[in-house]
Design an enzyme around this catalytic site. Sequence first.
Site, PDB file in Angstrom:
ATOM      1  CB  ALA A 214      31.268   7.857  30.195  1.00  0.00           C
TER       2      ALA A 214
ATOM      3  CG  ASP B  30      26.436   8.184  40.622  1.00  0.00           C
ATOM      4  OD1 ASP B  30      26.713   7.762  41.760  1.00  0.00           O
ATOM      5  OD2 ASP B  30      26.988   7.780  39.590  1.00  0.00           O
TER       6      ASP B  30
ATOM      7  CE  LYS C 103      30.037   9.346  38.849  1.00  0.00           C
ATOM      8  NZ  LYS C 103      30.568   7.995  38.681  1.00  0.00           N
TER       9      LYS C 103
ATOM     10  CB  SER D 115      23.531  11.674  38.183  1.00  0.00           C
ATOM     11  OG  SER D 115      23.398  10.308  37.908  1.00  0.00           O
TER      12      SER D 115
END
Length: 318
Positions: free
Chosen positions: A116, A155, A9, A122
């Site tokens: 990152a 997340d 994401k 997640s």
Amino acid sequence: MVTEFSPAKINLFLAVTGRRADGFHDLVSVVAPLDFGDELAAEELGAERGARSSGAADKAPKADQGPGQFVLECDDPAVPVDESNLVLKAAKAFAGATGWTAGVRFRLRKRIPLGAGLGGGSSNAVAALRALNALSGRGLPEEALAKLAAGLGSDCALFLRREPVVMRGRGDRVEPVPEPAAQRLRGRRVLLFKPSFGIATPWAYRRMMERGGDYVAPAEAESRWEKWRQSDAPAEDLLFNNLEPAAFAKYPALPLLLARLRREGGVSAAMSGSGSACFALRPAAGGTGADEASVQRLRQQIHECWGPVAWVQDARIG
Ligand code: C5P
């Protein structure tokens, strides 16, 4: 055997609004899954390891029996495959919630870099929940999966939706980006890039708290987002991340490159989540020769600034 795609994401908009009594932070964030990510395969192990609870319930290993019921293998040796991995935590939570006691072997094909801010761990946890839901035939409804996901990490909830979302609270309250605003995000091509180092999320939030002045008031966060949503402005105008100042103060290589890409590459770029990965929005009319040439220039600038070890990846908002 079930195989789940586990997308990365990016946070196109991230306004952290303040610290909560539980130690987490409240935020308003627009987050989109990408067509780039990991792959998680799940395979039920033979009867020697586990059995379905029906019929063999007494002899079957219990969900809380610890290591052994679930096994994780990964093609990246840097990824921990012990109980600290969110895939195994998710599996344990699923077994606890459903009473499903079969043994399962997970195979993770890791592509999303660690540390990152691209949501890899997640996303893997949600892929594990989906895989087990399919494998077990338990068919937990989305609300039950959402509850399990929220318990695994801030997340996780967003990855249950396969579309751009607005996330609020600590990340657990998620709703789709309404149309037509979502159309300005879907399909946009992005270039992801990460320096050789990662950033730990707890560190980034702690630094923000120590700095004190980086928070955005909740009303301002909502009004910034609403203003963009109600306009017909492109995705470029949405980019915002107030975790950047904390990360940029410690890692000047990040703002240095972003400024150069904006100035010389003419693109809009930002850090994703708590970093250290960043992304640049590629020109909307993708696929032309001119666009490919401009991406080559961006790649070159990234490697000039961050060295040959910098990770660069093409992706598209899902
Ligand atoms: O929930 P997750 O495990 O992803 O969070 C990692 C850490 O990031 C938390 O322990 C907390 O320090 C910080 N965090 C936060 N507020 C959030 C999300 C994460 O303070 N909304």
